[in-house]
Scaffold this motif. Sequence first.
Motif, mmCIF file in Angstrom:
data_model
loop_
_atom_site.group_PDB
_atom_site.id
_atom_site.type_symbol
_atom_site.label_atom_id
_atom_site.label_comp_id
_atom_site.label_asym_id
_atom_site.label_seq_id
_atom_site.Cartn_x
_atom_site.Cartn_y
_atom_site.Cartn_z
ATOM 1 N N PHE A 1 -0.566 9.698 6.246
ATOM 2 C CA PHE A 1 -0.392 8.290 5.850
ATOM 3 C C PHE A 1 0.838 7.685 6.525
ATOM 4 C CE2 PHE A 1 1.422 4.952 3.256
ATOM 5 C CZ PHE A 1 0.330 4.145 2.966
ATOM 6 N N SER A 2 1.937 8.437 6.522
ATOM 7 C CA SER A 2 3.175 7.927 7.123
ATOM 8 C C SER A 2 2.982 7.639 8.608
ATOM 9 C CB SER A 2 4.307 8.937 6.933
ATOM 10 O OG SER A 2 4.611 9.094 5.564
ATOM 11 N N ALA A 3 2.284 8.548 9.291
ATOM 12 C CA ALA A 3 2.036 8.347 10.726
ATOM 13 C C ALA A 3 1.149 7.131 10.967
ATOM 14 C CB ALA A 3 1.399 9.597 11.318
ATOM 15 N N LEU B 1 0.829 -1.201 0.000
ATOM 16 C CA LEU B 1 0.000 0.000 0.000
ATOM 17 C C LEU B 1 0.865 1.253 0.000
ATOM 18 C CD1 LEU B 1 -2.814 1.269 0.156
ATOM 19 C CD2 LEU B 1 -2.646 1.141 2.657
ATOM 20 N N THR B 2 1.965 1.222 0.716
ATOM 21 C CA THR B 2 2.865 2.373 0.769
ATOM 22 C C THR B 2 3.434 2.694 -0.609
ATOM 23 O OG1 THR B 2 3.451 1.901 3.072
ATOM 24 C CG2 THR B 2 4.978 3.279 1.815
ATOM 25 N N ALA C 1 0.878 16.881 0.468
ATOM 26 C CA ALA C 1 1.885 16.731 1.521
ATOM 27 C C ALA C 1 1.230 16.452 2.869
ATOM 28 C CB ALA C 1 2.745 17.994 1.600
ATOM 29 N N HIS C 2 0.118 17.109 3.121
ATOM 30 C CA HIS C 2 -0.615 16.885 4.368
ATOM 31 C C HIS C 2 -1.092 15.432 4.456
ATOM 32 C CE1 HIS C 2 -2.988 18.163 7.843
ATOM 33 N NE2 HIS C 2 -3.990 17.447 7.351
ATOM 34 N N MET C 3 -1.604 14.902 3.367
ATOM 35 C CA MET C 3 -2.084 13.521 3.363
ATOM 36 C C MET C 3 -0.917 12.536 3.420
ATOM 37 S SD MET C 3 -5.361 13.838 3.381
ATOM 38 C CE MET C 3 -6.384 12.555 2.658
#
Length: 352
Positions: free
Chosen positions: A105-107, A73-74, A99-101
Amino acid sequence: MIPTLEWTADGVRFLDQTKLPLEETYVLATSYRQVADVITTMVVRGAPAIGVSAAMGVALGVKESKATSISDLTTEFGAICNTLAATRPTAVNLFWAIAHMRDLFSALASKPGITREGIADALIKEAQVMYDEDIAACKTMGANGAELLPETGGVLTHCNAGALATCGYGTALGVIRAAVERGRAIHVYADETRPFLQGARLTAWELMHDGIPTTVLCDNMAASLMRQGKIKAVVVGADRIAANGDVANKIGTYNVAILAKEHGIPFYVAAPWSTIDTATPTGDGIPIEQRPEREVTHHAGKQLTPHGVGIENPAFDVTPAKYVTAIITERGVLRAPYAESLAELEAIPTAR
């Protein structure tokens, strides 16, 4: 106002702005690639609306993904973001939203036991919060700028920086709406905004819906009306504002700013904070999108120009900060020197 865009259980639903003002029809995007196409073809347009559309596109891409692991998914998520980021280069809200999304997602992806469904739900919720925040920002911006407009008289705007360019209420038109709500007797002069005619098609349509007196001008008429004293103020939107206050907006805005300066008319720019790009020092560093030649050579499917003639079709121009009387944002009204006032407001912590 009819919603510019909205999240539904079936996908992202867009009011098709290419069909206005004669048809009020909708496009349902059921994949992130379809959202990208909607942005590219200007079914949805306007920097704030593009940003939220991209956020919803990201969420939709994850929701519809068939990835069986967070690792897969990443990888897919990177492709989703890159596809959406490639749609239109000038509006910085697009890149801000993606960038916000990405950060969210990373978090989420680093949390033990997280599932694709859990990530998708969180991204969908965040995109909907961004939608609500955009409308709230426009209303605050409108309140901040309303007192700058005249008690009575003409206000010129260029392109469409209204509810259709945002999730609702609008930036430049939000300022006008707020002024009218406070009892100011404003007559709007809307540049038709060649070659895509956002002023003639969209701004006029919006303001007539609201019962605000509106007159459409050919783009080359503004100087004459200014000389006659019919224009008391100019208010426009923006797609990107550099750290020094240079403003990228729809092509033709620079012309209007020069004319306003010559005639002693205040020139205001209304934009949400997400349009501020402090990483770009001056307007010289803002990328300017080149649109298809056909937008100039044809109208309603009919060719207007000779075969083989050269065509230049930049979507935006840059207005130097020296022509801007004030920049109206939801954080407050900024005055020159903009490098200082922008830096000062950027340092103020936000609620999120």
